[in-house]
Design an enzyme around this catalytic site. Sequence first.
Site, PDB file in Angstrom:
ATOM      1  N   CYS A  32       0.808  -1.216   0.000  1.00 45.12           N
ATOM      2  CA  CYS A  32       0.000   0.000   0.000  1.00 45.12           C
ATOM      3  C   CYS A  32       0.839   1.263   0.000  1.00 45.12           C
ATOM      4  O   CYS A  32       0.321   2.353   0.157  1.00 45.12           O
ATOM      5  CB  CYS A  32      -0.935  -0.001   1.199  1.00 45.12           C
ATOM      6  SG  CYS A  32      -2.182  -1.287   1.121  1.00 45.12           S
TER       7      CYS A  32
ATOM      8  N   CYS B 227       3.360  11.043   5.984  1.00 45.49           N
ATOM      9  CA  CYS B 227       4.660  10.417   6.261  1.00 45.49           C
ATOM     10  C   CYS B 227       5.046  10.585   7.718  1.00 45.49           C
ATOM     11  O   CYS B 227       5.675   9.709   8.316  1.00 45.49           O
ATOM     12  CB  CYS B 227       5.749  11.023   5.383  1.00 45.49           C
ATOM     13  SG  CYS B 227       5.379  10.901   3.633  1.00 45.49           S
TER      14      CYS B 227
END
Lengths: 146, 236
Positions: A50, A123
């Site tokens: 993913c 992130c």
Amino acid sequence: MKTNDQLCNDVTGWLYSDTVKDHFFHPRNILLDEKNYEADGVGVVGSPACGDMMAVWIKVADNGRINECMWRTFGCASAIASTSMMSLMATEEGGMTLARAKRMTPEAIIERLGGLPDRKYHCSVLGHLALREAIQDYEENYGARK
Amino acid sequence: MAQESNTRYVVRDIVAETPGVSTLRLSLVNGSIPKYVPGQFITVYAPELGTPEGKAYSISSAPHEKTLDITVKDMGKFSHYLCSRKVGDELEGSLPYGYFFSESQTTPLALICGGIGIAPMRSMLIAAARETPRRNVALFYSNRTAQDIVFKKTLDELGEDTKNIKIFHFLTREHADPPAINGRINAKTILESLGDAQPAEFLLCGSISFVRDLWRDLRAAGVPEEKIYTEAFFSH
């Protein structure tokens, strides 16, 4: 003229700050040999299929503070820099207590990095979620305090 | 509590909330509801759109309610796909996951959100009214116009029926009639509204810029980092 750091803090900014580049090119606390590393808690989030994947290993001192925070990621420059900074924040100044580390936010990490483009926000989420998982693993292994 | 995938949900009902915002009421295929804590999310997958990455949606229902609800703003290909589902359709997702919740049962809470960021706050408010009605909870909710306020009827009822729940609406793109407040949410207004803010915890949910700006504003006003929880989403 705006500095690189100012541009990164703009909503429309897309450049990496000097701090992000430093942590990307010189990541702190990266772990390449986990087989020979005995952690007190381990957290893994994401999946390579993913996109990003993140693993965090922590060691907790007898005083309940994180004295080592190691990590490795299958991710982009922002994931590397964010997690490098997260590991630094968790262990600096004698190390965070587990209660304090649980409350580390992506915003605090991004602030220390001098900003991240909005598209890279996720992130910084990955690193702190992996840390959270490592703390949970530690508490399941050792109880709320070592 | 690693995030599990490969969970199948069934759409039991779809509720139009405001223009462009719908609530999908879900259950597992066997009709049961997975356990969750208000503030958690599920990741929804739509491989038929050609991307393996899922997208996270905060749960807007409370654990005692009959369905697990996600409230979705139709703002892109993925959310449009979700808003186009029909009753009886199945969705692939994860089990509930996340850490966007206070671990205390007693500290005062300031829930601060913008737009569709109301979704996890609804879950927390409904649960607080039922489980911890003596806890002080204040919602600070920002929208462009009054028409954009999601769950307005529910929020009005919570504010009227539960003594310790206070609701503050902020409108940024049209005149706000009192008690709604004109302009953007800011730390000064939040802290003044709370009175004794020292023991309070602050939960922020909204766009990345909304959360970042208010996190900075609260920090500049002296709120410690560890008192602030954040959940942000990419919105542009």
